[in-house]
Enzyme design. Structure first.
Site, PDB file in Angstrom:
ATOM      1  N   ARG A  13     -10.259   1.801  -7.391  1.00  0.00           N
ATOM      2  CA  ARG A  13      -8.761   1.142  -7.456  1.00  0.00           C
ATOM      3  C   ARG A  13      -7.784   1.437  -8.517  1.00  0.00           C
ATOM      4  NH1 ARG A  13      -4.471  -0.014  -6.986  1.00  0.00           N
ATOM      5  NH2 ARG A  13      -3.449  -2.279  -6.797  1.00  0.00           N
ATOM      6  N   LEU A  42       0.929  -4.339   0.027  1.00  0.00           N
ATOM      7  CA  LEU A  42       1.418  -5.550  -0.999  1.00  0.00           C
ATOM      8  C   LEU A  42       0.014  -5.440  -2.042  1.00  0.00           C
ATOM      9  CD1 LEU A  42       3.761  -7.413  -1.301  1.00  0.00           C
ATOM     10  CD2 LEU A  42       2.510  -9.235  -0.443  1.00  0.00           C
ATOM     11  N   ASP A  43       0.384  -5.689  -3.242  1.00  0.00           N
ATOM     12  CA  ASP A  43      -0.459  -5.674  -4.573  1.00  0.00           C
ATOM     13  C   ASP A  43      -1.356  -4.651  -4.382  1.00  0.00           C
ATOM     14  OD1 ASP A  43       0.988  -8.147  -4.902  1.00  0.00           O
ATOM     15  OD2 ASP A  43      -0.637  -9.427  -4.146  1.00  0.00           O
ATOM     16  N   GLU A  44      -1.352  -3.667  -3.627  1.00  0.00           N
ATOM     17  CA  GLU A  44      -2.121  -2.632  -3.910  1.00  0.00           C
ATOM     18  C   GLU A  44      -1.623  -1.321  -4.449  1.00  0.00           C
ATOM     19  OE1 GLU A  44      -5.298  -2.431  -3.023  1.00  0.00           O
ATOM     20  OE2 GLU A  44      -5.586  -4.359  -2.019  1.00  0.00           O
ATOM     21  N   GLY A  78      -1.863 -11.921  -3.726  1.00  0.00           N
ATOM     22  CA  GLY A  78      -1.110 -12.675  -2.958  1.00  0.00           C
ATOM     23  C   GLY A  78      -0.535 -13.841  -3.878  1.00  0.00           C
TER      24      GLY A  78
END
Lengths: 283, 283, 283, 283
Positions: free
Chosen positions: B210, D226-228, D200
């Site tokens: 990540r 999103l959020d990645e 989220g």
């Protein structure tokens, strides 16, 4: 329902908590949070109690109720309304500042968004500050240039406005021992070093010279003994070898404003009790 | 003088502290430290009191003294002798470990130097471990290979030795829901991620994938719901882009052992109270 | 493929990197990582290059290759085999310790699990230490009681074993200015305070007296000027008001061993370059 | 003397640094700082060089000089003027914000005092914001209510003003995949959790529910996922059991603004290079 804080300290002995809480229970007050600490070294006992009192409830009535037990145990004590965005009468505060305004603006911003429940009644500076930005806040600003007159004016202001706390947000002029004595436990200063490292002037230059790998800031109560007042909280940040003095100043501003804001928040939440040259901080 | 800790929780109402401390005062016990907290969400009240009791003082006598008030307020409560290097009978602990022994050795070392006041009565592993190093400590070591038999043996050991706490120091086998239920609040696990990030297996590989800039570790009580138990404490460390999985593992070991040792210390000092799926930690 | 580190410093001027990397490229070496820094204050340029060299590759051959450019630019430089668990010949290290053995055991443990790629050739103490635990490691232990003889023995040992680094892991005896001079940049000490706070003896007692809210530790190279050597890295931990001196010592042990291990790791990875009274640390 | 930054990435091979620095040396440029990193996983090589170029020196001339070597090694590269308070033409930035303005005000303040060397050409919000405070800054403010029109207007603004960077300072509306693709590596978002924890909506409520002991914030580049997006930097703060959701929000605001400001500073100092779904951050 009214939210109160009771802070007290007294010579330590058995029975203090029982006697104190019995009075509160008889008044139908509920304890929502409490911290207690007996310091073996000073022989003092410290207590902070967060209370829910059935309304109507006036602090002066609660104080009357508490007078007996306070006398018995020789307590220094005070009741406060708990810090909250809805607080009707907020603690009155004066902020003093010199050239660097990062702490000042941070305190103003945190007050506006309700993170610090206080009423800034005046900003005082011995330097000219960009007033355009300050006017938007509607906080009275005083530019006092004459060192001889400043303290007189300050005393008058504190009395007229019933100011509780003076925050030295990078104020670089020394207050008189007499004023400091009068306001014991009511002046918070931010020192731009990790005390007792780099006491005195130009800590960032000296930190750079020494080649430290971390710098810090220290929020403390002001006493006549410069940079020796009771420490409330401290913060640090890492430093790289490629950072010059101006980088240290830049990084340090962040640590300073965060550390000072934390100390002021602890004060407003009535979490700090004085223990001689130290503090008890109930977090 | 004997040092005791009283921990209790009960449905919140006015008068708990007064009633509790009155009983203690009548027994001439002095409160040296206390924390209290009422949780609005769960409606539970939590209290930890550090006491100085005049010797001779037996815990069973104190418990008898306290039974009445405990019943009135429907308290879950317990008295403990305070953690200290001089503690005569220390809490008995079992450490379970698999392949990685950094937490194990750290706990053994901290116990030996008196930083953790506990008695490690057994070390259990499902992997062969270098016994030469462990023999020096004189702690019985069990190498249990058969998963089906392990829990039976463990239950027998816990009962025979009157073990209070089981520490999963990087033990990679899942305990049965039944055992976990029986030992609710008595099994501490270290998960090698900053939960709820990277639940489940191989958190460091996934953190590397990540590209996170910090890794962490989480010490928590074990429940039947894997990696969902009440969190006690968490730790983090910074990561650079040039660090591979093995570097993350290396940095992570440090965070894990520090975080687990901190959680165990909080447990031994009786600073952790269960509040449903959360913990109240009185520091 | 062989992994090498090249560290160099020299008076700053244009062309250093081009000249250096051209030599390396001609030898078909690939740069896998590099850091460069020119210090305006000292006028020195610092470089660390991690290299992949096609095998067979001997350091003495690479040095011969590099001699010309090194002379041209007046470089202080060295090639090292990169730190790794597979390293054939690891840097030889001596650990010196007095009464407190937490840093010693931590260094031994980290070495055993491959976190520190070094070869501890001897442990020296001026206090009797529990040898039972140390024997398991097979590292020669010397208990040297006579201060007058210690340095002579130490010099002999360092020479006989070709020791590169001396780690003072809470060694409380002062080394002579002459020895310190001889081993400039090769002795790492852990001081149990956040220097320059609490220089000298008993820092934890003095930190307690002062009522600080954080304590720290400082790893630094040893110079004749006590507690004034170039700082490598520093660590801190938070302190509560209810912590006594023994609690500070307990918390401090953690900070000390973590900070010292970090400094030793930086050394073994050849990330530290001396810059007068400061260090350049390429992380 | 002009201060430049050269950033580049290309497929890794031997000779890149030598070829690059030779070109720079021929142009009489001095390297004052550099970082290089070869990523084994992606096979890419990354380099950041801080240069001192003899004036007069135009970036377009330097680029012409560099075109040959860049082509040979298939480099993605760019020259920038180094971030400094004296920078004549600062990077143009747009800040987008919704309801919570703590990050916005922090960025404005840091820009004013010279801590962030950027030119905020517009503030865009989909919520009405207290304009009185913003007017003082003389930065154009746009209140855009119609989601369908916003992106069209934004594209027009970015082109008209030659905006380099878009900062989502707690902007709660999702940008289209197409826009995000167009601005790859040029939109920085602050997510109010320690990603990948609590991806989220409403991360603080969920952190409270879970009973974590630390909360965090994550600054990352925005991608369609999103959020990645690639993480730039992360920050954390400790949480106590007595803190409710509003306290987490309060503490979180501090972490968010500090983390976002740090990411923006890294961007302006040209310290961030994209490496697929990760970042290389040369600090």
């Amino acid at each position: 329902m009214k939210h109160l804080i009771l802070n007290l300290s007294c010579p330590d002995q058995a029975g203090i908590v029982a006697a104190t809480t019995q009075v509160l229970a008889q008044a139908a007050m509920n304890i929502s949070e409490s911290h207690q600490y007996g310091d073996k070294e000073s022989g003092q006992f410290f207590m902070r109690i967060a209370l829910e009192a059935p309304a109507p409830c006036e602090i002066k009535d609660v104080q009357a109720l508490f007078a007996g037990v306070a006398k018995t145990y020789k307590m220094d004590y005070a009741f406060y309304e708990a810090s909250s965005p809805e607080l009707a009468v907020k603690p009155k505060v004066v902020i003093m500042v010199s050239k660097f305004d990062h702490c000042l603006h941070d305190l103003i911003y945190r007050t506006r968004i309700g993170s610090l429940d206080m009423d800034i009644v005046a900003i005082i500076s011995n330097h000219p500050i960009d007033q355009n930005r300050l006017e938007a806040t509607n906080i009275p600003f005083h530019y006092w240039q004459d060192p001889k007159e400043n303290e007189k004016k300050l005393r008058a202001l504190l009395e007229a406005e019933q100011v509780e706390l003076v925050i030295l947000a990078r104020y670089m002029q020394i207050l008189s021992a007499d004023l400091v004595q009068t306001l014991a436990g009511r002046i918070i200063n931010i020192h731009h070093s990790f005390l007792p490292s780099f006491k005195g002037a130009e800590p960032y230059s000296r930190a750079y010279e020494r080649g430290v790998k971390m710098i810090g800031a220290t929020a403390h109560f002001v006493t006549a003994d410069l940079d020796e007042g009771p420490i409330i909280t401290q913060g640090v940040a890492n430093i790289r070898h490629d950072m010059g003095v101006s980088d240290l100043v830049d990084v340090g501003r962040d640590v300073e404003r965060r550390t000072l804001a934390h100390a002021v928040k602890l004060y407003l939440q009535r979490r700090i009790l004085l223990n001689g040259k130290k503090t008890v901080v109930f977090e």
